[in-house]
Scaffold this active site. Structure first.
Site, PDB file in Angstrom:
ATOM      1  N   CYS A  93      41.271  49.700  31.106  1.00  0.00           N
ATOM      2  CA  CYS A  93      41.547  50.147  32.479  1.00  0.00           C
ATOM      3  C   CYS A  93      42.937  50.782  32.674  1.00  0.00           C
ATOM      4  O   CYS A  93      43.136  51.927  32.277  1.00  0.00           O
ATOM      5  CB  CYS A  93      41.314  48.977  33.428  1.00  0.00           C
ATOM      6  SG  CYS A  93      41.032  49.506  35.120  1.00  0.00           S
ATOM      7  N   HIS A 193      36.655  45.345  32.086  1.00  0.00           N
ATOM      8  CA  HIS A 193      37.263  44.016  31.975  1.00  0.00           C
ATOM      9  C   HIS A 193      36.100  43.054  31.779  1.00  0.00           C
ATOM     10  O   HIS A 193      34.991  43.446  31.469  1.00  0.00           O
ATOM     11  CB  HIS A 193      37.971  43.643  33.278  1.00  0.00           C
ATOM     12  CG  HIS A 193      39.123  44.501  33.642  1.00  0.00           C
ATOM     13  ND1 HIS A 193      40.380  44.304  33.141  1.00  0.00           N
ATOM     14  CD2 HIS A 193      39.227  45.561  34.491  1.00  0.00           C
ATOM     15  CE1 HIS A 193      41.215  45.186  33.677  1.00  0.00           C
ATOM     16  NE2 HIS A 193      40.544  45.961  34.491  1.00  0.00           N
TER      17      HIS A 193
HETATM   18  N1  GLN Z   1      45.687  50.330  38.870  1.00  0.00           N
HETATM   19  C1  GLN Z   1      44.627  51.035  38.246  1.00  0.00           C
HETATM   20  C2  GLN Z   1      43.549  51.455  39.210  1.00  0.00           C
HETATM   21  O1  GLN Z   1      43.379  50.930  40.242  1.00  0.00           O
HETATM   22  C3  GLN Z   1      44.047  50.202  37.103  1.00  0.00           C
HETATM   23  C4  GLN Z   1      43.369  48.941  37.577  1.00  0.00           C
HETATM   24  C5  GLN Z   1      42.916  48.035  36.471  1.00  0.00           C
HETATM   25  O2  GLN Z   1      43.502  47.973  35.400  1.00  0.00           O
HETATM   26  N2  GLN Z   1      41.854  47.266  36.744  1.00  0.00           N
HETATM   27  O3  GLN Z   1      42.799  52.344  38.979  1.00  0.00           O
END
Ligand code: GLN
Length: 246
Positions: A93, A193
């Site tokens: 992510c 995740h």
């Molecule tokens: N901050 C990033 C987003 O919102 C990544 C979020 C995350 O790692 N789940 O896209």
């Protein structure tokens, strides 16, 4: 045989149990008699990342991504050296986003990425986010496997030349992408995740195999001793059924 892993920014990039990925790698290595070394790397810590077989960078909120980016960019040459020397890279992510051109955070701030790849990440329209369970169909160097996870990202990743997989349930790289993640043989970047590896033992073993290959170039995926994954398979079957995925 041993596997040397560096978990970058472990203290700030650990969303939705990303840490579990490291626990699974350790268990599946030790069960095979492969020694497992896990080091961590914080902002400002002097390290030679090219000494590792695997670099791991988890997900994080915009705030964390902004706080680590100067340090990450300062390591660009070292990370490139590592990748040129066949260190495998697993990115979840927020970490995945930062290996591309840029990420536009929810407040409109542009965060420059490492620019190793052409993909870039815009922010979701009016603060919208891709949230929920996700299943994709992936091909990992000829190994066809369904990957299950959980996604929660505002970022919409576009211009992805070689996605990790086709979305069977959920969103993926963007609301209407139809594809998820990035895989080019050197890095595996994904929005999944969950954490990723406990639900997907084939991916866990694939990451172990790719990382071992750095110092054991002749190793094949099939050389890894097979391990029982009964509970993992039962959990997967429940999720496939719940989301109506064959
Ligand atoms: N901050 C990033 C987003 O919102 C990544 C979020 C995350 O790692 N789940 O896209």
């Amino acid at each position: 045989m041993n596997l040397k892993v560096c978990w970058m920014y472990h203290d700030i990039m650990d969303l939705y149990g990303d840490k579990g990925n490291m626990m699974v790698l350790k268990k599946r290595c030790l069960d095979r008699g492969i020694d497992f070394q896990l080091d961590t790397c914080q902002i400002g810590q002097k390290m030679d990342l090219s000494l590792y077989d695997l670099l791991f960078l988890g997900g994080g909120a915009d705030k964390e991504q902004i706080s680590l980016i100067p340090d990450l960019l300062s390591r660009k040459e070292n990370i490139k050296k590592a990748m040129d020397e066949n260190t495998f890279v697993l990115l979840i992510c927020g970490g995945y986003q930062l290996f591309g051109q840029y990420y536009i955070a929810a407040d409109g701030q542009k965060i420059d990425g490492l620019k190793f790849y052409d993909y870039y990440t815009d922010t979701g329209k009016q603060g919208s986010r891709c949230i929920g369970n996700i299943i994709i169909d992936a091909n990992l160097d000829g190994i066809q496997t369904k990957i299950i996870g959980f996604e929660n990202h505002g970022g919409q990743t576009l211009n992805v030349s070689s996605p990790l997989g086709k979305v069977l349930h959920g969103y993926g790289n963007s609301f209407d992408a139809g594809f998820e993640g990035f895989y080019d043989g050197k890095i595996l970047g994904t929005y999944l995740h969950g954490p990723l590896l406990p639900k997907n033992p084939v991916v866990a073993d694939f990451v172990i195999y790719k990382a071992l290959k750095k110092r054991n170039p002749v190793i094949e995926f099939s050389d890894l001793k097979s391990l029982p994954s009964l509970f993992e398979q039962k959990a997967r079957d429940v999720l496939f059924k719940r989301f109506d995925v064959e």
